[in-house]
Design an enzyme around this catalytic site. Structure first.
Site, PDB file in Angstrom:
ATOM      1  N   CYS A   1      -7.913  20.466   8.631  1.00  0.00           N
ATOM      2  CA  CYS A   1      -7.895  21.104   7.298  1.00  0.00           C
ATOM      3  C   CYS A   1      -8.194  22.596   7.370  1.00  0.00           C
ATOM      4  CB  CYS A   1      -8.886  20.414   6.375  1.00  0.00           C
ATOM      5  SG  CYS A   1      -8.482  18.663   6.090  1.00  0.00           S
TER       6      CYS A   1
ATOM      7  N   HIS B   1     -10.893  24.763   0.549  1.00  0.00           N
ATOM      8  CA  HIS B   1     -10.106  23.582   0.898  1.00  0.00           C
ATOM      9  C   HIS B   1     -10.320  22.522  -0.173  1.00  0.00           C
ATOM     10  CE1 HIS B   1      -8.436  20.199   2.920  1.00  0.00           C
ATOM     11  NE2 HIS B   1      -9.612  19.648   3.187  1.00  0.00           N
TER      12      HIS B   1
ATOM     13  N   ASN C   1      -5.739  16.048  -1.496  1.00  0.00           N
ATOM     14  CA  ASN C   1      -6.029  16.755  -0.253  1.00  0.00           C
ATOM     15  C   ASN C   1      -4.766  16.789   0.601  1.00  0.00           C
ATOM     16  OD1 ASN C   1      -6.884  17.663   2.252  1.00  0.00           O
ATOM     17  ND2 ASN C   1      -8.675  16.324   2.357  1.00  0.00           N
TER      18      ASN C   1
END
Length: 341
Positions: free
Chosen positions: A116, A263, A293
């Site tokens: 990520c 994020h 996500n």
């Protein structure tokens, strides 16, 4: 001789058409909208459902839009980097596939595996390449088809992830006090047991056992990951103990930070980061509710969606946390008025 720096001069993005909302997901696994919204803040996510299409397809669509919107001659691009954890194949690189589809004749390409944090890491590397003076234009893409590693029988993880891609064009500039300003990155290998895909690599190659036992899907211990994510993402942005981290060492605070782009893993994590920086959520770019996500794509997708709000000179902090307990933050000073694009 003037110092060369790297600036973002444009953004392109792509998300699949298919929307998997919480109501439909609740018919697939034992969950419901209230449970998902309360714990992670996701209402829906985009899923790439077309057979035979992978991460490179979304990355190519984002990069093509970027090239068109910036009016860039493809022959002037020096390099293309794709940050992803869901490559089309073990090899060749996803970036090489994207490069070929775009017809870039004078560029080289490589993938960047930083989970990520991949886009942040790749952006910093590309910025350093431009600062060296050897390259003038580099496309950096964050792209992940997370649905390819999600187990839709696992109620704890399947609501979290979606698919998407976004790309930025980095160019050289000699203008002072603009562009890539600073970064702070770290990794902690002890995160392996808590967030991984166990099978498919060289340690545990595919076989009948790994397939039968669903070992090719993402595994996560949510509480542990949440705790580390909140601590590291906020610590990387603010002054903690004696560590001169991004905000403190650049004289940034709640009064002169225009935007934070975190994020998009969990709404509670995002809120905790904003609270530690003493910033209202109105100054935090958030897309988790409708995209979920998307791993390496979350930060560039947030920039893509909010481009029109960005003004030249805006102080922006980007921060992320991911598998391998990689984490970090970057300080970027925006280089153009997004509303004029």
């Amino acid at each position: 001789m003037s110092k060369i720096n790297a600036i973002i001069t444009g953004i392109g993005g792509y998300v699949p058409d298919y929307v998997l909302n919480n109501e439909e997901l609740s018919r697939m696994v034992d969950t419901n909208d209230e449970w998902i919204m309360t714990r992670v803040g996701i209402k829906e996510r985009r899923i790439l459902t077309e057979e035979g299409l992978g991460t490179s397809y979304m990355a190519r669509k984002a990069a093509k839009q970027l090239i068109q919107r910036t009016g860039t001659d493809p022959d002037t691009i020096d390099a293309l980097i794709v940050a992803t954890s869901t490559a089309d194949y073990k090899f060749p690189s996803t970036a090489s596939i994207v490069l070929g589809k775009l017809g870039l004749k004078n560029a080289f390409a490589f993938d960047f595996w930083g989970a990520c944090c991949g886009f942040l890491y790749a952006l910093d590397v590309a910025g350093s390449m431009i600062q060296s003076g050897r390259y003038k234009k580099i496309i950096v893409i964050g792209a992940d088809k997370m649905s390819s590693v999600v187990d839709y029988k696992d109620r704890a993880t399947c609501p979290l992830f979606g698919d998407g891609a976004a790309a930025v064009l980095l160019e050289a500039t000699e203008e002072k006090n603009i562009g890539v300003m600073d970064s702070y990155f770290r990794a902690d290998g002890k995160g392996l047991p808590f967030l991984h895909v166990k099978a498919g690599g060289s340690v545990c190659p595919p076989n009948h056992f790994t397939v039968d036992h669903r070992l090719h899907y993402l595994y996560q211990e949510g509480r542990t990951v949440f705790r580390y994510a909140v601590t590291n993402m906020s610590d990387d942005c603010a002054l903690i103990d004696d560590c001169a981290l991004i905000a403190e060492r650049n004289g940034l605070n709640k009064d002169n930070i225009q935007w934070v782009v975190p994020h998009q893993a969990n709404m509670r994590i995002i809120e905790a980061v904003a609270k530690r920086l003493e910033l209202p959520l109105e100054q935090v770019m958030i897309n988790i509710e409708h995209f979920g996500n998307t791993s390496a794509a979350t930060i560039p997708l947030a920039l893509w969606e909010n481009e029109s709000k960005l003004k030249k000179g805006d102080n922006i902090i980007l921060t992320a946390f991911g598998a391998g307990f990689v984490h970090g933050a970057s300080y970027y000073k925006w280089a153009y008025n997004g509303a004029e694009r």
